[in-house]
Write an enzyme that holds these catalytic residues in place. Structure first.
Site, PDB file in Angstrom:
ATOM      1  CG  HIS A   1     -25.814  86.506   8.068  1.00 36.65           C
ATOM      2  ND1 HIS A   1     -25.779  85.136   8.112  1.00 36.65           N
ATOM      3  CD2 HIS A   1     -27.059  86.860   8.428  1.00 36.65           C
ATOM      4  CE1 HIS A   1     -26.964  84.688   8.505  1.00 36.65           C
ATOM      5  NE2 HIS A   1     -27.760  85.716   8.699  1.00 36.65           N
TER       6      HIS A   1
ATOM      7  CG  ASP B   1     -29.975  80.515  17.343  1.00 37.61           C
ATOM      8  OD1 ASP B   1     -30.850  81.343  17.645  1.00 37.61           O
ATOM      9  OD2 ASP B   1     -29.870  80.014  16.208  1.00 37.61           O
TER      10      ASP B   1
ATOM     11  NE  ARG C   1     -37.033  83.538  18.212  1.00 38.27           N
ATOM     12  CZ  ARG C   1     -36.168  83.941  17.281  1.00 38.27           C
ATOM     13  NH1 ARG C   1     -34.935  83.463  17.242  1.00 38.27           N
ATOM     14  NH2 ARG C   1     -36.528  84.819  16.384  1.00 38.27           N
TER      15      ARG C   1
ATOM     16  CB  SER D   1     -31.488  84.289  16.564  1.00 35.91           C
ATOM     17  OG  SER D   1     -31.355  83.200  15.689  1.00 35.91           O
TER      18      SER D   1
ATOM     19  CE  LYS E   1     -28.053  81.699  14.046  1.00 35.47           C
ATOM     20  NZ  LYS E   1     -29.303  81.212  13.480  1.00 35.47           N
TER      21      LYS E   1
END
Ligand code: URA
Ligand code: CA
Length: 439
Positions: free
Chosen positions: A82, A161, A168, A183, A187
């Site tokens: 990621h 999220d 946010r 967050s 995921k």
């Protein structure tokens, strides 16, 4: 349990229990707790922070707020990577096929680009026929057969999220390390991989602007992963300039194909970061003992063309035309009405770039979205010809724009000029990799 008591407890800097966090978060997902109370809670977290245990518990609650993906039917260690988001960062399309060619199992869910950052799904969709919305059983079947698949996140993954992030975004509460970490990790963990390598970007084109902040975020995400039973590592890499030279969708696929076809020097930053990420993915998959061994395996897959073949197989399995995964044919997808060369305003050295401005320039040409749901043009974008530290001449273009619609062309050219700092002396070279974080 009264919501106001939980908010007050966080306001006073105390650690919340699982039950209290569940009451807030699950209540919010079910529309039983209003936006204004959650907004007050988020702002309290911004000022008071969270303990590691609290952040891990929050992540766990968020992760289980919707569907989770069970990859256990697939053999071996399922590994994911990621990136916290960047410009000209097409590492997934290089690393995933190379790791699969080395025997790894890459079952990856990716995102779309937003604003100045690109997204793997948009890049994949620039190849005719590719369908990034594969049903889960078909996704598993592709991974089982060829060792990799990269698809879009399914509809009901981590609804907490989706709601929290939107809130946010409009309450100035994005910038909190525990909130960003929970967050991202909720995921990643919901998507089911056993092992995750995080590429935390730092610099002008990234969320984190200092190495210190990036290290803190990286370390927190790795500890959350460990705490919830996954193998996690992070590398902290530079995002002061685009990682590769191409910024766009088909243009970035073209660059990835060029790398896998051996047309890009192995010393180039895009290749170096890809090899480093891939080596750690192989180590976490128990397929390589050391970083050096991992890199050797990946280089072998690159030099033999095994990685390019894996990418071709994946594109075909996802409905795309595999003929385009070829360094000549891929260029057909980057055909545009006109190419515009951009020249530096004076001679000197390129002392700095602002990656965010370059990303926005590409977005203005139609390669990215200003808001969710906007259409993008797969062929447009830009290709840089100079990197920080290079010599510049007013007679040589430092960038070529790929243009179909010139409504925002002047603005894009201005941004490119603004993104550059030109100096008389050659600047000191900056690091590409700042740290590797294992806990
Ligand atoms: N990316 C995410 O997914 N969440 C954040 O909070 C920040 C970046
Ligand atoms: Ca660890």
């Amino acid at each position: 349990m009264r919501i106001i008591d939980i908010i007050e407890k966080k306001r006073d800097g105390k650690e919340l229990t699982r039950e209290e966090l569940e009451t807030l978060i699950l209540g919010y997902v079910r529309d039983q707790v209003p936006d204004y109370q959650i907004a007050a809670f988020l702002m309290a977290v911004v000022f008071r922070g969270m303990t590691d245990r609290e952040t891990a518990t929050l992540t766990d609650i968020m992760m289980h707020s919707g569907d989770t993906v069970d990859l256990s039917a697939l053999p071996g260690v399922k590994v994911d990577k990621h990136s916290t988001g960047g410009v000209g960062d097409t590492t997934t399309l290089i690393v995933a096929p190379l790791v699969a060619a080395c025997g790894g199992t890459v079952a990856k869910m990716s995102g779309r680009g937003l604003g100045h950052t690109g997204g793997t799904l948009d890049k994949l969709e620039s190849i005719p026929g590719v369908n990034i919305e594969q049903p889960l059983d078909r996704f598993m079947d592709i991974v089982r057969r060829i060792g990799l698949a990269v698809i879009g996140q399914s509809g009901n993954l981590v609804p907490a999220d989706k709601k929290l992030y939107a809130l946010r975004d409009v309450t100035a509460t994005i910038g909190s390390t525990p909130l960003i970490a929970s967050s991202i990790m909720s995921k990643k963990l919901a998507a089911g991989a056993d092992a995750i390598v995080l590429d935390v970007k730092v610099g002008s084109g990234a969320f984190m602007h200092t190495v210190e902040d990036a290290k803190e975020l990286a370390s927190l995400m790795v500890r959350i992963g460990d705490h919830l039973g996954r193998r996690c590592e992070a590398i902290i890499t530079d995002m002061n300039q685009p990682l590769g030279l191409a910024v766009g969708n088909a243009l970035e696929v073209q660059e990835a194909v060029d790398v896998l076809a051996g047309r890009v020097g192995e010393e180039e930053p895009l290749v170096q970061v890809s090899l480093l990420l891939g080596a750690h993915m192989l180590m976490l998959s128990d397929l390589a003992a050391t970083e050096a061994e991992g890199k050797d395996m990946l280089l072998h897959a690159l030099r033999t063309g095994a990685g390019l073949e894996k990418l071709r197989q994946m594109i075909e399995a996802m409905g795309g035309d595999p003929a385009y995964i070829d360094p000549e044919r891929i260029r057909e997808l980057c055909r545009v009405k006109k190419l515009v060369e951009v020249y530096p305003e004076r001679d000197g050295y390129l002392a700095g770039l602002v990656a965010e401005k370059i990303g926005i320039a590409s977005q203005l040409l139609g390669a990215g979205r200003a808001k969710k749901g906007d259409a993008i043009d797969p062929a447009v974008g830009l290709v840089m010809h100079r990197r920080v530290g290079d010599r510049l001449s007013v007679r040589e273009p430092f960038c070529t724009l790929y243009v179909n619609d010139d409504r925002h062309l002047d603005e894009a050219v201005d941004l490119l000029h603004q993104s550059m700092t030109i100096s008389a002396e050659q600047p000191a070279s900056a690091p590409l990799v700042y740290a590797i974080v294992k806990e």
